[in-house]
Design an enzyme around this catalytic site. Sequence first.
Site, mmCIF file in Angstrom:
data_model
loop_
_atom_site.group_PDB
_atom_site.id
_atom_site.type_symbol
_atom_site.label_atom_id
_atom_site.label_comp_id
_atom_site.label_asym_id
_atom_site.label_seq_id
_atom_site.Cartn_x
_atom_site.Cartn_y
_atom_site.Cartn_z
ATOM 1 N N ARG A 19 0.866 -1.183 0.000
ATOM 2 C CA ARG A 19 0.000 0.000 0.000
ATOM 3 C C ARG A 19 0.893 1.220 0.000
ATOM 4 N NH1 ARG A 19 -2.083 -0.200 6.332
ATOM 5 N NH2 ARG A 19 -0.034 -0.616 7.173
ATOM 6 N N ASN A 51 -4.625 6.928 3.676
ATOM 7 C CA ASN A 51 -4.108 6.331 4.910
ATOM 8 C C ASN A 51 -2.627 6.632 5.069
ATOM 9 O OD1 ASN A 51 -4.702 4.404 7.206
ATOM 10 N ND2 ASN A 51 -2.877 3.490 6.305
ATOM 11 N N GLU A 52 -2.275 7.124 6.211
ATOM 12 C CA GLU A 52 -0.877 7.329 6.601
ATOM 13 C C GLU A 52 0.042 7.699 5.435
ATOM 14 O OE1 GLU A 52 0.439 4.035 9.056
ATOM 15 O OE2 GLU A 52 -0.428 4.981 10.804
ATOM 16 N N CYS A 98 9.649 9.554 -10.040
ATOM 17 C CA CYS A 98 9.376 9.333 -11.468
ATOM 18 C C CYS A 98 9.647 10.625 -12.257
ATOM 19 C CB CYS A 98 7.937 8.873 -11.653
ATOM 20 S SG CYS A 98 6.744 10.215 -11.584
ATOM 21 N N GLU A 149 -6.115 5.873 15.441
ATOM 22 C CA GLU A 149 -5.759 4.465 15.629
ATOM 23 C C GLU A 149 -4.933 4.331 16.901
ATOM 24 O OE1 GLU A 149 -3.678 2.535 12.433
ATOM 25 O OE2 GLU A 149 -4.844 3.590 10.920
ATOM 26 N N TRP A 169 4.033 -5.698 14.545
ATOM 27 C CA TRP A 169 5.106 -5.288 13.626
ATOM 28 C C TRP A 169 6.396 -4.861 14.309
ATOM 29 C CZ3 TRP A 169 5.359 -0.332 15.242
ATOM 30 C CH2 TRP A 169 4.167 0.321 15.582
#
Length: 676
Positions: free
Chosen positions: A114, A152-153, A160, A308, A316
């Site tokens: 992600r 998200n985060e 690029c 959260e 993790w």
Amino acid sequence: MTLTPRFPALLHGGDYNPDQWLDRPDILEKDVELMHKAHVNCVSLAIFAWARLEPEEGVYDFSWLDEVIDRLWKAGIHVILATPSGARPAWLAQKYPEVLRVNDRLQRNRFGGRHNHCPSSPVYLRKVREIDTALARRYAGHPAVIAWHISNEFSGSCYCPLCQERFRTFLKKRYGTLEEMNRRQWTSFWSMAYQSWEQVEPPMPSGQMSNLTLRIDWQRFSTQQCKDFILMEREAVKAVCPELPVTANLMERFWDYDYFSLAEALDFVSWDSYPRWHSGDDVKTASDTAMWHDVMRSLKNQPFLLMESTPSLVNWVPVNKPKKPGMHLLSSLQAVAHGSDSVLYFQWRKGRGGAEQYHGAVVDHNGRDDTRTFRQVTDVGLALEKLESLCGASQKTEVCILYDWENRWALDFLQAARREHMHYTETVAGHYRALWQQGIGVDFRDMREETDLSGYRLVIAPLLYMQRGGIDRKLRDFVAGGGTLVATYFSGLADEDNLAFLSDTPHGLTEVLGVRTEEIDALYDSEENRLVTRDGQSFSLTELCEIISPVSGDVEVLATYGSDWYQGLPCLTRHLYGEGQAFCLAAQAEQAGLDWLYGRLAADLGLHAAWCAPLPAGVVATERGGCAFLQNYTDKPQPVSLPGRFESLLTGETLTGTLTLQPYGIAVLRAAETAI
Ligand code: GLA
Ligand code: ZN
């Protein structure tokens, strides 16, 4: 101030991923029943659901989300609805590989994981805008939906060709001409000068890493990229429903983007807090966490959401430890004490597979509601209902610490002193801790033009290496007007282009501090010096010791160095300037030294504290909305003598005499007669 006007309440709940359970309608039914039981009133929904929402290009399937939202709403549960741009479907990456990020070795990433998008990709921007618009059209008017959770985060940068081109545009805007950029980036060094804009590339390991200003510019640019991306998503959802507020979940100690700048794109800040409790010194962990709550509150100077946190453990870190009894309520209410209007979790229910299958959740794989975690979560839900009157409340702050992302980058890139190990954030955390443990409220500000220090009584500026936004003038005015300033070593050396000042240092502050800096001694880890105070105390000094010399006859030397060739020279000074005073702490002092300094300062200034009586070690008070949150970060019961009669918001009792806090216990007290 209410963050979510459609549901002005303290929120309790968290990340809910029904998209992982669409083949188990029984579980989805059960979820709502269990949420009710756990006193959950809000979920953050569909954060990674793009592949379910748009299984084929342009073919949206909202039927399952309709059902989920309606079911939640029937049970009185509100929704923070996510935009799904944090993770994209395989078809999108396959058909348009240009949506994927390019790393700093110039390799295009493959589909996977992600947070793997290019923020410049026109296809990605279009696809995100389309799905955001579709989501907004369908749900922004739903009474259950109270806010947008954008992506998200956010993190990282893309290298690029498109992003590189945008970087050049950013630089053109910043510098105007190539000549000006060459001048301000000091590119005459090592023949780094650019002869045309096309030659300019982002800093990368195989390329230009010696142009430190360019590296800072790349972080400024990456901030702008992320901000533009958020603004694009914001516009998409606001076009449909302007009043629904927008947030994004930020992170602790986060380095990549300047959060003060990023927060301008949000209606309110939210963040994800994962302290490593029971991994060593819980009091230090508590202080560091408190600091980040206060940073998040300070970004917009208003309450925030704890978006959260784990209900038990994460999966993790190398050692994943559950919270000990008491710690869940304690750490949850710590967030509330520092300005959170929510306690939200990752995650509601454990998925069966994937990288987070064993991450803590309110509901474990066994689906039971009689687990320790479920009970502790329910206790938090009940506690929040009792603290409802604090929703939107503020705290009294007389102290401000300067903490600036651009300064942070400059110090991290620094090729001097304790090269790349200047420990800026840790140093700020040490100063913060000395105030936190006294129950003194602290705001954080950075060096932007808008920063206004005039309302504070004490301003602390640790390691103010790179100056911008006229901060030297603001600090002079602040002290002249009666404020107290604490400055430290390695301050005022460079301007906002990271070019060294040619004046005495700290630039623009020598008159206020009454001292100028001469040299800095970097210490090996095995070395130490001592800070010897005039009243005979001695504290350890490590890492960095600066040699300062008075420029004015009326500088008071409060402490000197204990050893080495600069033994006896000033290490802590005080100087009266205008109506105020300025301290210079010239070396990196151990925590006890900072505690000594700020203990004296708080007493001399009579700074407002959450609790007016002594507390046992490891017990800390924090004030919000006129209540004192008494927090015990030790594994022992701790007696607290109450200076008067207090009402306990969590138990409803009236208390006098001694209150015993349980191990990792917390009480929220409001004075019944005696002012606290
Ligand atoms: C982050 C993410 C969540 C989840 C948790 C796990 O905060 O936003 O999706 O991965 O970490 O701790
Ligand atoms: Zn890109």
